[in-house]
Every structure is written in structure tokens, then in C-alpha cells.
Design a protein around this motif. Structure first.
Motif, PDB file in Angstrom:
ATOM      1  N   ARG B  67       0.842  -1.207   0.000  1.00  0.00           N
ATOM      2  CA  ARG B  67       0.000   0.000   0.000  1.00  0.00           C
ATOM      3  C   ARG B  67       0.876   1.256   0.000  1.00  0.00           C
ATOM      4  NH1 ARG B  67      -2.767   0.715   4.834  1.00  0.00           N
ATOM      5  NH2 ARG B  67      -4.741   1.401   3.971  1.00  0.00           N
ATOM      6  N   LEU B  70       2.866   1.746  -3.312  1.00  0.00           N
ATOM      7  CA  LEU B  70       2.051   2.336  -4.379  1.00  0.00           C
ATOM      8  C   LEU B  70       1.834   3.829  -4.125  1.00  0.00           C
ATOM      9  CD1 LEU B  70       0.182   2.473  -6.775  1.00  0.00           C
ATOM     10  CD2 LEU B  70      -1.572   1.275  -5.464  1.00  0.00           C
ATOM     11  N   ALA B  71       1.531   4.188  -2.887  1.00  0.00           N
ATOM     12  CA  ALA B  71       1.323   5.613  -2.570  1.00  0.00           C
ATOM     13  C   ALA B  71       2.608   6.400  -2.827  1.00  0.00           C
ATOM     14  CB  ALA B  71       0.874   5.758  -1.119  1.00  0.00           C
ATOM     15  N   ALA B  74       3.158   6.807  -6.570  1.00  0.00           N
ATOM     16  CA  ALA B  74       2.278   7.829  -7.141  1.00  0.00           C
ATOM     17  C   ALA B  74       2.754   9.232  -6.784  1.00  0.00           C
ATOM     18  CB  ALA B  74       0.848   7.619  -6.635  1.00  0.00           C
ATOM     19  N   TYR B 130       4.226  -3.080 -10.097  1.00  0.00           N
ATOM     20  CA  TYR B 130       4.738  -1.764  -9.703  1.00  0.00           C
ATOM     21  C   TYR B 130       6.264  -1.760  -9.583  1.00  0.00           C
ATOM     22  CZ  TYR B 130      -0.021  -0.221  -8.988  1.00  0.00           C
ATOM     23  OH  TYR B 130      -1.327   0.117  -9.203  1.00  0.00           O
ATOM     24  N   THR B 218     -11.501   1.497  -8.496  1.00  0.00           N
ATOM     25  CA  THR B 218     -11.005   1.199  -7.147  1.00  0.00           C
ATOM     26  C   THR B 218     -10.847  -0.309  -6.945  1.00  0.00           C
ATOM     27  OG1 THR B 218     -13.296   1.389  -6.427  1.00  0.00           O
ATOM     28  CG2 THR B 218     -11.883   3.273  -6.015  1.00  0.00           C
ATOM     29  N   ASN B 363      -5.683   0.277  -1.993  1.00  0.00           N
ATOM     30  CA  ASN B 363      -5.466   1.417  -2.902  1.00  0.00           C
ATOM     31  C   ASN B 363      -5.076   0.971  -4.315  1.00  0.00           C
ATOM     32  OD1 ASN B 363      -3.017   0.636  -1.732  1.00  0.00           O
ATOM     33  ND2 ASN B 363      -2.097   2.646  -1.932  1.00  0.00           N
ATOM     34  N   SER B 365      -6.006  -0.192  -8.159  1.00  0.00           N
ATOM     35  CA  SER B 365      -7.036   0.274  -9.092  1.00  0.00           C
ATOM     36  C   SER B 365      -7.855  -0.927  -9.560  1.00  0.00           C
ATOM     37  CB  SER B 365      -6.376   0.956 -10.281  1.00  0.00           C
ATOM     38  OG  SER B 365      -5.638   2.058  -9.828  1.00  0.00           O
ATOM     39  N   ARG B 413      -3.231   8.010 -12.851  1.00  0.00           N
ATOM     40  CA  ARG B 413      -4.242   7.266 -12.110  1.00  0.00           C
ATOM     41  C   ARG B 413      -5.380   8.218 -11.785  1.00  0.00           C
ATOM     42  NH1 ARG B 413      -4.129   3.488  -7.301  1.00  0.00           N
ATOM     43  NH2 ARG B 413      -5.840   4.248  -6.040  1.00  0.00           N
ATOM     44  N   ALA B 417      -3.798   7.890  -4.663  1.00  0.00           N
ATOM     45  CA  ALA B 417      -3.294   6.559  -4.318  1.00  0.00           C
ATOM     46  C   ALA B 417      -2.991   6.448  -2.825  1.00  0.00           C
ATOM     47  CB  ALA B 417      -2.030   6.252  -5.119  1.00  0.00           C
TER      48      ALA B 417
END
Lengths: 209, 456
Positions: B67, B70-71, B74, B130, B218, B363, B365, B413, B417
């Protein structure tokens, strides 16, 4: 009769508490040194430290037994780096960890029978040569060279893998093949080849399949 | 009357036994100094999330790092994202064999959720995705391809054969990475694999040098349908069009439509049953049987208790009173025995943990759309426009083309994120999920003593 409720209560309480005993009170483990040549506590099916050590040791011995490389009248200039060493496998890795160990091991074991060119340091060498020639720094102690050393041979190679999984049992298998080749930089002749291969299989616990 | 305390004990113990929460599921409270040192170099927007990741420990480590990875990705914090995904992939690639927690989670008394999170195949594959994108951004195309191959391998466990290894996004990106590293023969192999799964999406042309990836919607949601893990789609998804301006041709406004490369919900929901579901079903059957036995025994105990506590309805002789008292004593004994059996059975049933683990990567997609383009270096940004499923324009964002090596990458996106809740869904017991997240303040430094200050 009066003892029965008390007994039942004690029994229930014991069972209830027993049901909650699945606690994790492990204290962790302190940092320890692990022999990089042995299988460590974290295991997978990819290329690991013991594979790199075993593989580079074998390649080193093999290369040193090659007369054209290790017993030439004039020690050849050899370039060993990862520039032409390709990773086409499904293992993410830093190829330098293989070629660096091979170069360092060979350099030590060859004892002058091969000379190694640090082509990856070409930029560093060029800068210092320029400063010396401009007179910004003195000429140091080594005699000036007309040009940096060229290479007679250079290492190339490829890492490939074949993966298979049994969806019913969760068994996972990876076959790794690593090919090393020493190429004549004038004729493109391959003067030495080595191959290292191994397969690993593992099965995850059912809760992760 | 003798049976009443045993009823009380049943109630007390049922309360004790229900909702057993293991230490693993709780959050720890690290020392403020440790927390502050850990959070020092973390993005401000994610500090509460990182604090929770630290407090939840190894059990949720992979989940939290995916999580947060990814954040961070982004937000353009690539180095941090690399570290987080590398760490998550170590957890994913570790083989759990003869592992104590795995062994416990198979047992009757322990819920599946106490195991270290490793994610379902679609989540594992997306972690590789990712990580691969980060390699692409850095121009390391070989490791990018290796990463996408790793993602594809995670998709081998579907129950039905046609859904095994059908994660089309991965061979597409493998081929793109091979194309960018100049290995066209390898790229052709990968695109052939992609084409076998996706017959419609256009393949990159030889001169394409920019990959545009756009994520919409989401994350798939996990729910526990009894002992079975179910996946549901959490919302609709948007369509995407892109446009750019070439400084050499400012009057031209070329556009393109992104095509669907992967439906993550589809990947999540076509996996079918897990081998572990059958173990959970076995647990559920035990639980039902024990509960039924408990109910029957407790009803019997109630009837016996009623008999044992009935008052005489008429004047009775001494013999009748003695006979009644004897019968009531017997009924009390039977009632107590049935209460014990019923209580134990209910207790047994309540302690069997048959719910599936419903922690999930929230989070993520819903879909990945994309296209490849041939753009000169002077084109530095791409405008990405999102439309609702009905075609209504939603939002347009400008994204830079990040070039490294031969190729460039644009990633966009729809929506943030950054997870709304620092805690991943179902990552801790409900009462902990609802508790506020308070980062402990740094302890003030102790003032130096006066004698020390005044000493020469």
C-alpha cells in the motif's frame, strides 16, 4: 451438588483460556552472521548468494585451466563486467554481483597471468589523465601511457530461466541456466565458454496457495 | 437452584471465549524515539500510515508495504517505493514451509487472518507490476522484464485452467521491456504470449518509444462468504483518452484512446476456490455441528432446570415431598450435566475460527489501460482525460514523460493513491480498526541540571 457449578466454571474457564492461547510471544532473533556460501533461513527458488559463490568459483577454476587465457606468453588484457551479460530470467538481480565476484576472484588467483581492464572506470581514468596532461596535478609516479589499455577478451553471457508450477500441489520449480563466454575483441571468436545450471523446487504451505 | 450458577458460568465463559484476539493481531506501541526516527524521512502525507505499518509488524508487513509502495510511487518518491516493494517481494517470494504461523493458521482454533499476509495471486502480481514500473522508470529494462515475469508466475493457481497464467498485462510489459532493451526476438516471444491472451489490443510498433499506462477505478474488495473468500467489484470504471503537443508542431493536437490491458477485478474474481477454502469449510462444519449439539443440550438443561425448580402446586404429604425433592434433585443433576455439555459444545463452536482472511490491498485500481506511442524527445508531457462510463468528461491531468534509456513512461491514475485509512481493511480486529491513530510525540529532552550548568 454444590461443587458442580464451581467445577464447571473452572473447566469452562480453563477451556476458554486455552482457546485463546495462540499468541505470538516470540522475542525475535538478534542479527547473526550467515555463511553466504550456505543456504540461509530465507529460501526461495531464485538465484541466491550460495548460487553466485558456487557459480563464480566454478567459472574461475574453469577459466584458469584455459591455456589461451591463463598461460599465454603475454598476459592478455581481459574485461570482465556486466555490460554484455544479459539477464533474461525471471529473477530480479544485480548482475554486477556475479561479474564483480568473478573479476575479483580471477584477478587474485591469476597472479599476473591475466591483466584486467577496468572499463567500467573509463570515465574516472579519462578525467585523471586529462588533469595530469593539463598540469593541474603532477604526473604521479607511474609512467605516462599513450592510451588506456584496450581489451583482448571480454566477458559476455546470458542468464535464462524456465519456470513451472503445479496448480494442484502448489509446487514451484525454476531451472536457471547461466552461460559465460569470453570473446576475442578482434575476431569475435569465443575462446572460452562456461555454463552453470541448477534447478530449485519449493512448495508453499497450503494457506498461501 | 443448584443449576443457576452453572448458567452464569456458561454466560461468563461464552463471553470469555468469544472474540479471542491473538497478540499477532494487535498493534504494538513502539517507543516514541523509535517511531520518530522511523518517520523522519517519510513523506508527511503518509506518516500515519507508516506509523501503523510499524505498529502492525510482520503480520501485515507485505500488505502495508504494498500500500505504501504504491502511494510513494504515485507521489514520485521512487527510491522509497523501490525499498517498500523490494521488501514486500521478499515476503511474497519467501516459501512458507514448516512455518509455525502457517501451521497454527491451519488449526481449528486459530483464524486464517493470523498468518503473515502474502496476498492473493492478483495482489502479488500487482506488486511485481509496480516494481517492474519502477525498473522501467530507471531504465533497467532487464530487471523490469524479470519483475513482470515474476508477476505472471503468480497467476498460475486458478482453479479453472482457462484462467491460469492469463494476466495479459504482464507479457505485454515483458515485451515492452525487451523492446526497450533492444532485444526484439525476446520481445516478439513475449508479445506472442500476450496475443494468445488478448487478441484485440494493438501491439507496440517498432519505433514506439513511450508507454502510457493509466489506472482507473477502485480495488477489488474481499469478503468472507462463510468459509469462502469472495471478491466483489467496488465501483464503475472510467475510459481514458490522451493528447499531447509537439513543440515543433504546436498547431497539431494528436490524440489517442487507451485500450484495456488488464481488468484487475477479473483477475481477482476468476481465480476460483483456494485449496485452503476446503480446510475452512471443514472448520465450519465442525462449528455447526458443535453449535447444534450445544443448542440441544442447553434446551434439555432448561427443561430439567424448570423441573428442578418447580414449586409444589398442592399440599403434599411428607412422602410426596420427599419423592418430589428426590426427583427435583435428579433433574437438577441432569440439568447441570446437560448445561455442562451444552456450554462446552457452544464454547467449542465459538472458538472454532472458520472465517476467511479478508485483508486486502485497498489502494489498488480496478483496471489498467494504456497505449504505446512514438514521440520525439521534445514532447515532455501528456494530457490524460478521464471520462465516466457514460462518456461525460471527469478530469484532465498533465503527466510528465519520464525518460530513461531508450524509452519513456507515463503513469497516471484517476484519484488519489494514498489510502484513506492508515489501516488496511480488516487488518486488525474491529475495535482496533476504529481506534484513532495517534503518533506519539517525541519525548522532550531532559533539562540539564543546574549544578551541571553552573559547573565551570
Amino acid at each position: 451438588m454444590r461443587r458442580l457449578p464451581a467445577l464447571a466454571f473452572v473447566t469452562f474457564a480453563g477451556l476458554a483460556l486455552a482457546a485463546c492461547q495462540s499468541v505470538d510471544n516470540t522475542a525475535g532473533s538478534p542479527s547473526v552472521y550467515i555463511d553466504p556460501g550456505s543456504v540461509g533461513p530465507v529460501k526461495g527458488v531464485g538465484i541466491e548468494s550460495q548460487d553466485i559463490i558456487g557459480m563464480t568459483d566454478q567459472m574461475m577454476r574453469d577459466m584458469l585451466s584455459q591455456p589461451r587465457l591463463a598461460n599465454a606468453q603475454v598476459p592478455p588484457n581481459v574485461i570482465i563486467d556486466s555490460e554484455y551479460f544479459y539477464n533474461e530470467s525471471s529473477s530480479r538481480l544485480n548482475k554486477n554481483s556475479i561479474t564483480d565476484r568473478l573479476r575479483v576472484g580471477l584477478n587474485r588467483a591469476a597472479s599476473g597471468r591475466m591483466q584486467f581492464v577496468g572499463r567500467n572506470y573509463a570515465d574516472m581514468v579519462a578525467k585523471e589523465r586529462e588533469l595530469k596532461r593539463q598540469g593541474v596535478v603532477d604526473k604521479a609516479t607511474l609512467p605516462a601511457a599513450r592510451a588506456p589499455k584496450g581489451g583482448d577478451y571480454r566477458l559476455g553471457g546470458r542468464i535464462t530461466s524456465l519456470d513451472s508450477r503445479d496448480p494442484k500441489t502448489g509446487m514451484m520449480q525454476r531451472y536457471n541456466q547461466i552461460v559465460f563466454e569470453m570473446v576475442d575483441l578482434e575476431t569475435s571468436e569465443i575462446v572460452w565458454s562456461g555454463i552453470y545450471e541448477f534447478a530449485k523446487a519449493a512448495q508453499d504451505d497450503i494457506i498461501y496457495r | 437452584m443448584a443449576a443457576r450458577p452453572s448458567w452464569l458460568s456458561v454466560v461468563v465463559i461464552a463471553g470469555l471465549a468469544s472474540g479471542c484476539v491473538t497478540t499477532r493481531e494487535r498493534e504494538v506501541s513502539p517507543a516514541p524515539a523509535v517511531v520518530q526516527a522511523y518517520l523522519e524521512d517519510k513523506p508527511t502525507e503518509l506518516r500515519r500510515h507508516f506509523f501503523i505499518a510499524q505498529a502492525q509488524g510482520d503480520r501485515n508487513r507485505v500488505l502495508n508495504h504494498m500500500r505504501l509502495g504504491l502511494a510513494s510511487f504515485a507521489m514520485g518518491r521512487d527510491r522509497l517505493a523501490e525499498q517498500l516493494f523490494d521488501d514486500a517481494l521478499v515476503g511474497i517470494e519467501a516459501i512458507y514451509a514448516d512455518n509455525e504461523e502457517a501451521r497454527k493458521a491451519r488449526g481449528l482454533w486459530v483464524k486464517e487472518g493470523i498468518k503473515d499476509f502474502k496476498g492473493e495471486p492478483y495482489e502479488r502480481a500487482m506488486a511485481y507490476y509496480y516494481r517492474g514500473l519502477l525498473y522501467l522508470k530507471a531504465g533497467d529494462y532487464e530487471n523490469a522484464r524479470a519483475s513482470f515475469k515474476g508477476g505472471m508466475l503468480q497467476d498460475a493457481f486458478a482453479e479453472e485452467e482457462q484462467y491460469r497464467a492469463d494476466f495479459a498485462l504482464m507479457p505485454f510489459l515483458q515485451g515492452w521491456a525487451a523492446h526497450c532493451s533492444g532485444n526484439e526476438s525476446l520481445a516478439a516471444e513475449d508479445f506472442k504470449e500476450f496475443r494468445a491472451i488478448n487478441k484485440d489490443a494493438p501491439l507496440p510498433r517498432d519505433h514506439d518509444n513511450v508507454l502510457v499506462l493509466v489506472e482507473t477505478g477502485t480495488a477489488p474488495v474481499k469478503i468472507s462468504d462463510g468459509p469462502r473468500l469472495k471478491i466483489k467489484r467496488s465501483g464503475s470504471t472510467e475510459t481514458v483518452s490522451i493528447a499531447w503537443t509537439d513543440p515543433d508542431r504546436p498547431k497539431d493536437h494528436p490524440t489517442g484512446n487507451a485500450v484495456l490491458l488488464e481488468d484487475i477485478f477479473r483477475q481477482a474474481s476468476t481465480r476460483g476456490g483456494r485449496p485452503f477454502d476446503s480446510i475452512l469449510e471443514g472448520k465450519a462444519e465442525y462449528k455447526d455441528t458443535a453449535d447444534t449439539v450445544g443448542n440441544v443440550a442447553l434446551i434439555g438443561a432448561a427443561v430439567a432446570a424448570k423441573v428442578a425448580t418447580d414449586r409444589p402446586r398442592y399440599r403434599e404429604t411428607k412422602e410426596q415431598r420427599e419423592a418430589r425433592q428426590q426427583a427435583q434433585a435428579g433433574a437438577a443433576l441432569v440439568g447441570a450435566g446437560l448445561a455442562v455439555i451444552g456450554g462446552l459444545s457452544k464454547l467449542f463452536a465459538s472458538t472454532i475460527e472458520s472465517q476467511a482472511d479478508t485483508r486486502y490491498w485497498d489502494n489498488l485500481s480496478d483496471r489498467v489501460q494504456g497505449l504505446t506511442l512514438a514521440l520525439p524527445d521534445k514532447v515532455a508531457t501528456i494530457d490524460v482525460s478521464f471520462q465516466s462510463p457514460g462518456g461525460a468528461p471527469l478530469e484532465t491531468v498533465a503527466r510528465p514523460i519520464q525518460r530513461a534509456g531508450k524509452c519513456g513512461l507515463v503513469w497516471a491514475r484517476h484519484g488519489s493513491a494514498v489510502p484513506r485509512n492508515p489501516r488496511a481493511p480488516n487488518s486488525v480486529p474491529a475495535e482496533v480498526m476504529a481506534s484513532p491513530v495517534v503518533i506519539p510525540a517525541a519525548e522532550p529532552k531532559a533539562p540539564e541540571s543546574k549544578s551541571k550548568e553552573s559547573s565551570p
